[in-house]
Design a protein around this motif. Structure first.
Motif: not given
Length: 472
Positions: A362, A446, A357, A173, A153-154, A180-181, A184
């Motif tokens: 994400n 999150d 990260r 991003a 995903a990164d 976007y964050w 993912l």
């Protein structure tokens, strides 16, 4: 409703199906055949315009939407509502100068591996080539190169997605950082992804394969050696170990037939000479039933796990661990012991680049986990969920003191507990259990942000036939 569905069918390039239609059962099928979708409307979308039309149709009527490509994601079973199948959204377009690829939502990783290999590149694909690209990426993506290259995903650069308002968006991003964050890590809670652009890596070969030991006679030694060995590995080596009962069948390699097998999987991106040195402590344990670890082209990476490609019914669960304790090792040996309920238990070594990260933030969390522990059993004949789950719980309970959370892509297919999933749903208690399971896959801050963004993009929770994130 029939007239509305007929009107939808006239708009779409792909098929629109209802229960009783000839192709309905084929279109709704999942890789895990224990999860049975029963949508009122099934839309096999052929392009992004089809997706927008279907989402608008569902939104206007308040019908919940579920999304499926290959059905590997152990999704919750959906009933009523609309099921969108994306398998017709094909296409892999590699840009070798940029080392990127645009990939349709209906593609599987095998096609991407082959297309990238033509240019000396590789995607961060998982262990099975028949797994769909998009669901894997939106859940994080623990690849064969996970410790050296991080979450797949990164490496996502852009996402084309139809959001719950039926609008097709191109999300990056920088253009829409919040969406976007959330995409993912939030899986299919925020819309239907139609295409993704990913970064490829310059990997053409590796030193890898499988070491197969007799689990009945060598299992304890192999498992304890693996725990000690993995703790000191460099990031260039990604590995895992699985215990499984090999069927006594002609399709199984003769040395494995009818045995409990301990299978160590190795992927090393460094030199073959260094790989030989790193693997030697495992080979020193004793004779192998099969040893396939060697230099290989990356295009042959599916042979390392050699996972079955045919659909089957199964039930299982996965947790993330801070360490491998003696109690957890004993429980793995206990639940996989020959003569009991058949179980496949797997440990994947995490850490390395997974703990860092990426450049673009994400929602993939719990990056400090050191290992992933999974257990599953086939569901056939007398092996029902009521029979296998207590055995799985023995293992999960033993690992509970070092469990840091769960992994959303590997979360079990508890379809009968899905809130709003039809007559089998278990009411408020089941909904609370499902919500807590999803919450456990994220850092607290999150999860709160995901719920807030869900309220922004999907306030009516249209996309709720999934591992659901409720709007705040």
């Amino acid at each position: 409703m029939d007239a509305a569905v007929d009107a939808l069918a006239a708009l779409l390039r792909g098929p629109v199906l209802r229960p009783g239609d000839a192709a309905y059962d084929v279109e709704r099928a999942t890789f895990n055949s224990a999860v049975t979708h029963r949508p009122a409307v099934l839309a096999g979308v052929a392009d992004a315009a089809d997706v927008s039309a279907v989402v608008a149709f569902a939104g206007a009527r308040g019908l919940p939407v579920a999304v499926q490509s290959t059905g590997h994601g152990q999704a919750l079973a959906s009933a009523d509502g609309v099921l969108v199948t994306t398998r017709r959204l094909r296409g892999v377009h590699v840009d070798p100068s940029a080392a990127t690829a645009w990939i349709g939502a209906g593609e599987r990783w095998g096609a991407v591996v082959a297309a990238a290999a033509e240019h000396g590149l590789a995607p961060l694909n998982g262990s099975a080539p028949h797994v769909g690209v998009v669901g894997y990426l939106l859940g994080g993506g623990i690849s064969l190169l996970a410790r050296s290259h991080g979450f797949a995903a990164d490496r996502v650069r852009a996402i084309e997605v139809v959001t719950p308002d039926a609008v097709l968006r191109r999300v990056t991003a920088t253009s829409e950082p919040d969406l976007y964050w959330a995409l993912l890590g939030g899986r299919d809670n925020f819309g239907v992804v139609t295409r993704v652009e990913v970064e490829l890596v310059p990997v053409t070969r590796l030193y890898g394969g499988g070491l197969y030991f007799d689990g009945a006679t060598q299992g304890e030694a192999v498992l304890r050696a693996y725990r000690d060995w993995s703790a000191g590995l460099p990031e260039a080596l990604t590995s895992s170990i699985a215990f499984f009962p090999a069927p006594d069948a002609p399709t199984v390699p003769e040395p494995l037939r009818g045995r409990l097998v301990a299978h160590v999987r190795v992927v090393h991106t460094g030199s073959a000479e260094e790989g030989e040195r790193l693997v030697e402590p495992l080979r020193a344990i004793g004779p192998r039933l099969i040893d396939t670890v060697a230099e290989m082209p990356y295009a042959a990476c599916a042979s390392i796990f050699n996972e079955p490609a045919h659909p089957m019914p199964y039930d299982g669960e996965t947790v993330l661990l801070s360490e491998l304790t003696p109690r957890t090792l004993e429980a793995i040996l206990d639940v996989t012991r020959p003569g009991g309920v058949p179980c496949i238990a797997e440990v994947r070594h995490l850490g390395g680049a997974l703990a860092r990260r990426g450049e673009a933030p994400n929602a993939i969390g719990l990056r400090d986990a050191a290992y992933l522990l999974g257990v599953l059993s086939p569901l056939r004949g007398p092996l029902t969920r009521d029979v296998v789950r207590p055995v799985h719980e023995r293992l999960l309970t033993a690992a509970a003191p070092v469990t840091v959370g769960r992994s959303l892509p590997f979360m079990g297919p508890s379809g009968e507990r899905a809130p709003g999933a039809g007559p089998e749903a278990g009411g408020e208690t089941a909904a609370d259990t499902a919500e807590e399971a999803v919450r456990s896959a994220y850092e607290a801050k999150d999860y709160a942000r995901l719920r807030a963004l869900k309220a922004t993009y999907d306030p009516h929770n249209l996309f709720r036939h999934n591992h659901n994130i409720r709007p705040a």
